[in-house]
Motif scaffolding. Structure first.
Motif, mmCIF file in Angstrom:
data_model
loop_
_atom_site.group_PDB
_atom_site.id
_atom_site.type_symbol
_atom_site.label_atom_id
_atom_site.label_comp_id
_atom_site.label_asym_id
_atom_site.label_seq_id
_atom_site.Cartn_x
_atom_site.Cartn_y
_atom_site.Cartn_z
ATOM 1 N N LEU A 177 0.846 -1.200 0.000
ATOM 2 C CA LEU A 177 0.000 0.000 0.000
ATOM 3 C C LEU A 177 0.879 1.247 0.000
ATOM 4 O O LEU A 177 1.978 1.207 0.538
ATOM 5 C CB LEU A 177 -0.919 -0.025 1.245
ATOM 6 C CG LEU A 177 -2.012 -1.099 1.189
ATOM 7 C CD1 LEU A 177 -2.745 -1.179 2.526
ATOM 8 C CD2 LEU A 177 -3.004 -0.812 0.055
ATOM 9 N N PRO A 178 0.479 2.336 -0.642
ATOM 10 C CA PRO A 178 -0.864 2.595 -1.145
ATOM 11 C C PRO A 178 -1.139 2.076 -2.565
ATOM 12 O O PRO A 178 -2.170 2.444 -3.141
ATOM 13 C CB PRO A 178 -0.971 4.118 -1.103
ATOM 14 C CG PRO A 178 0.423 4.578 -1.352
ATOM 15 C CD PRO A 178 1.312 3.564 -0.705
ATOM 16 N N SER A 179 -0.271 1.233 -3.126
ATOM 17 C CA SER A 179 -0.602 0.667 -4.442
ATOM 18 C C SER A 179 -1.640 -0.442 -4.300
ATOM 19 O O SER A 179 -1.596 -1.197 -3.327
ATOM 20 C CB SER A 179 0.638 0.059 -5.086
ATOM 21 O OG SER A 179 1.537 1.067 -5.454
ATOM 22 N N PHE A 180 -2.480 -0.553 -5.281
ATOM 23 C CA PHE A 180 -3.391 -1.690 -5.446
ATOM 24 C C PHE A 180 -4.297 -1.940 -4.237
ATOM 25 O O PHE A 180 -4.299 -3.012 -3.637
ATOM 26 C CB PHE A 180 -2.595 -2.955 -5.800
ATOM 27 C CG PHE A 180 -1.598 -2.733 -6.897
ATOM 28 C CD1 PHE A 180 -1.951 -2.031 -8.042
ATOM 29 C CD2 PHE A 180 -0.293 -3.195 -6.789
ATOM 30 C CE1 PHE A 180 -1.027 -1.801 -9.059
ATOM 31 C CE2 PHE A 180 0.632 -2.971 -7.801
ATOM 32 C CZ PHE A 180 0.268 -2.268 -8.933
ATOM 33 N N LYS A 181 -5.042 -0.899 -3.895
ATOM 34 C CA LYS A 181 -6.051 -1.044 -2.833
ATOM 35 C C LYS A 181 -7.210 -1.897 -3.336
ATOM 36 O O LYS A 181 -7.350 -2.105 -4.550
ATOM 37 C CB LYS A 181 -6.590 0.333 -2.453
ATOM 38 C CG LYS A 181 -5.546 1.219 -1.824
ATOM 39 C CD LYS A 181 -6.113 2.588 -1.514
ATOM 40 C CE LYS A 181 -5.029 3.424 -0.829
ATOM 41 N NZ LYS A 181 -5.469 4.769 -0.510
ATOM 42 N N GLN A 234 -4.101 -7.110 -9.704
ATOM 43 C CA GLN A 234 -3.784 -5.723 -10.067
ATOM 44 C C GLN A 234 -2.283 -5.551 -10.262
ATOM 45 O O GLN A 234 -1.834 -4.892 -11.206
ATOM 46 C CB GLN A 234 -4.244 -4.763 -8.974
ATOM 47 C CG GLN A 234 -5.745 -4.627 -8.784
ATOM 48 C CD GLN A 234 -6.049 -3.538 -7.748
ATOM 49 O OE1 GLN A 234 -5.609 -2.400 -7.875
ATOM 50 N NE2 GLN A 234 -6.798 -3.882 -6.712
ATOM 51 N N ALA A 235 -1.496 -6.177 -9.380
ATOM 52 C CA ALA A 235 -0.029 -6.052 -9.464
ATOM 53 C C ALA A 235 0.500 -6.713 -10.731
ATOM 54 O O ALA A 235 1.340 -6.143 -11.445
ATOM 55 C CB ALA A 235 0.620 -6.668 -8.214
ATOM 56 N N VAL A 236 0.006 -7.918 -11.031
ATOM 57 C CA VAL A 236 0.443 -8.636 -12.239
ATOM 58 C C VAL A 236 0.050 -7.829 -13.475
ATOM 59 O O VAL A 236 0.870 -7.599 -14.378
ATOM 60 C CB VAL A 236 -0.164 -10.064 -12.287
ATOM 61 C CG1 VAL A 236 0.046 -10.698 -13.650
ATOM 62 C CG2 VAL A 236 0.443 -10.934 -11.194
ATOM 63 N N ASP A 237 -1.184 -7.361 -13.520
ATOM 64 C CA ASP A 237 -1.667 -6.626 -14.693
ATOM 65 C C ASP A 237 -0.891 -5.321 -14.909
ATOM 66 O O ASP A 237 -0.653 -4.901 -16.037
ATOM 67 C CB ASP A 237 -3.166 -6.304 -14.558
ATOM 68 C CG ASP A 237 -4.020 -7.559 -14.682
ATOM 69 O OD1 ASP A 237 -3.477 -8.615 -15.050
ATOM 70 O OD2 ASP A 237 -5.238 -7.481 -14.390
#
Ligand code: GRF
Length: 203
Positions: free
Chosen positions: A115-119, A126-129
């Protein structure tokens, strides 16, 4: 003094298991799990609780007309169990502000991203994409804004080129389970200090 922990779950409960094991093998001392509350009858986490002689309660959302009413019931159980610390461990409902206020700085969540990435949901996908090279997990205090409370601890893992959301989630889970029990130990030992948004770990 024994810290009484209540754990809110919706699913398989590996993070719950990690904390149960750490208490049973005395890695975490002076703590007990007072109850496990689930919003899903079939949550495997309830079976884990039962196996370890821990009270498991299914609170059926269908019996309540609003989130506020549901959370009032939850609050009643938390108080009845004299809860000192609330852990969200794969709990899929949003918690009312009133509960967060009542247990200010005593509700902890684990989220499978840095966090704060991909809440929000499906953080590993979300991380893979997005194509990040590293991701991880975050253990944080819960505040009314989703996935935005003060960060206690993060663990990082590399994302492999051939990772899918599933393979990444599987590797990440190992770090999540470690991170959660480490944080619970720090809390129980009185080592966490919050200064505005910053969480300090006392020596
Ligand atoms: C974990 O990935 C956690 O980060 C997220 O939900 C999942 C719960 O897993 N909040 P488990 O039920 O603890 O095995």
């Amino acid at each position: 003094m024994t810290i009484k922990i209540s754990v809110l779950v919706s699913g398989r409960g590996t993070n719950l298991q990690s904390v149960i094991d750490a208490i049973e093998n005395k890695d975490i001392r002076n703590a007990e799990i007072a109850c496990v509350i689930s919003d899903k009858a079939e949550a495997f986490a309830l079976k884990r609780a039962e196996k370890h002689g821990i009270d498991g309660v299914f609170v059926n959302p269908a019996n309540f007309s609003s989130r506020a009413e549901y959370d009032d019931k939850m609050l009643e159980i938390l108080k009845e169990k004299e809860t000192d610390l609330v852990l969200l461990a794969g709990y899929l409902r949003i918690i009312s502000d009133s509960v967060i206020e009542e247990y200010k700085n005593r509700i902890i969540n684990i989220h499978p991203s840095l966090l704060p990435s991909f809440k929000g949901l499906n953080a590993q996908k979300q991380a893979v994409d997005y194509g990040v090279k590293f991701t991880g997990c975050t253990v944080h205090f819960v505040e009314p804004d989703l996935d935005a409370g003060p960060i206690i601890l993060q663990k990082i893992i590399p994302v492999r080129e051939d990772d899918t959301a599933e393979t990444l989630a599987e590797r990440l889970l190992i770090e999540e389970n470690k991170a959660y029990r480490e944080v619970v130990k720090l809390f129980v030992d009185g080592k966490l200090e919050i200064d505005n948004r910053k969480v300090r770990i006392k020596e």
